[in-house]
Design an enzyme around this catalytic site. Sequence first.
Site, mmCIF file in Angstrom:
data_model
loop_
_atom_site.group_PDB
_atom_site.id
_atom_site.type_symbol
_atom_site.label_atom_id
_atom_site.label_comp_id
_atom_site.label_asym_id
_atom_site.label_seq_id
_atom_site.Cartn_x
_atom_site.Cartn_y
_atom_site.Cartn_z
ATOM 1 N N LEU B 14 28.175 59.087 -39.670
ATOM 2 C CA LEU B 14 27.870 59.822 -40.906
ATOM 3 C C LEU B 14 27.152 58.934 -41.910
ATOM 4 O O LEU B 14 27.754 58.383 -42.815
ATOM 5 C CB LEU B 14 29.156 60.354 -41.535
ATOM 6 C CG LEU B 14 29.836 61.514 -40.828
ATOM 7 C CD1 LEU B 14 30.948 62.079 -41.694
ATOM 8 C CD2 LEU B 14 28.840 62.605 -40.480
ATOM 9 N N HIS B 15 25.830 58.812 -41.777
ATOM 10 C CA HIS B 15 25.041 58.079 -42.772
ATOM 11 C C HIS B 15 24.252 59.094 -43.592
ATOM 12 O O HIS B 15 24.617 60.265 -43.656
ATOM 13 C CB HIS B 15 24.159 57.036 -42.081
ATOM 14 C CG HIS B 15 23.206 57.638 -41.131
ATOM 15 N ND1 HIS B 15 21.861 57.713 -41.353
ATOM 16 C CD2 HIS B 15 23.426 58.280 -39.970
ATOM 17 C CE1 HIS B 15 21.291 58.353 -40.338
ATOM 18 N NE2 HIS B 15 22.216 58.703 -39.501
ATOM 19 N N ALA B 16 23.185 58.661 -44.223
ATOM 20 C CA ALA B 16 22.517 59.493 -45.231
ATOM 21 C C ALA B 16 22.106 60.889 -44.742
ATOM 22 O O ALA B 16 22.421 61.888 -45.377
ATOM 23 C CB ALA B 16 21.302 58.751 -45.786
#
Lengths: 170, 90
Positions: B14-16
């Site tokens: 779950l990154h940008a």
Amino acid sequence: MLKNLFKRKLENQTEDGGWISLTAPLGGTIVPIEKVPDPVFAQRMVGDGIAILPETDEVLAPVSGILTHIFPTGHAAGITTPEGIEVLIHVGIDTVELKGEGFTILAKQGERVEAGTPLIRIDLPKLRKIARSIVTPVIITNMPRVQQLKKIDIKHVEPGESGILRILPV
Amino acid sequence: MVEQSIVVQNKSGLHARPAALLVKEASKFQSKLFLRKNGKEVDLKSILGLMSLAVMSGETVDIIAEGADEQEAITHLVSLFESGLGEAEG
């Protein structure tokens, strides 16, 4: 005594009619957010802000607050100001895929940082070679909390000195 | 209140990009929505909150929904996770 005065000055960012000022986390050339080569930023899906094409190798906190987030790969950091404004610094594009290569984390998630505190060291020559882009967006991720956002209109910024964004919280 | 566990499968966690997509979709619902990993719970409508969980591919998270449209919200979010959040599976 002097140290305390200095600290108070840093913490008291809102005396200017409620406006919060962000300084440049990196030195380099300003890139408008619409020109960032990734639609997630260019189309403001993450929020609004400004980007920097970096020429310096330490990412500094652009504002004082809690370091809410430092991604374990070191490619992104987020600060929540005392007014509840969330600021994300995302070094480069698709850099999550580098799994930490080129990044050294200098601060701890959850700790309080002052504007100018070094957060991440970046290996610029390496990143220029292996990253898709090193353009670094500085984004307000909770825009509903922002009443007004002003962006600076200059081409080149100095780290920790040049103002890049001014925010009036709701 | 409803909750459901799910294994995060998109390759970079779950990154940008996935966080932005999740917040955009979560904000369509009235219910309060949270994501929990290892006992830490964050607002599913906050990009920075989601990123602060530092969820990696293969990790298990719980989606928690509370409100009038909690069932629809959780069903929609689970299907988003299952589809890889706009990314290839890792």
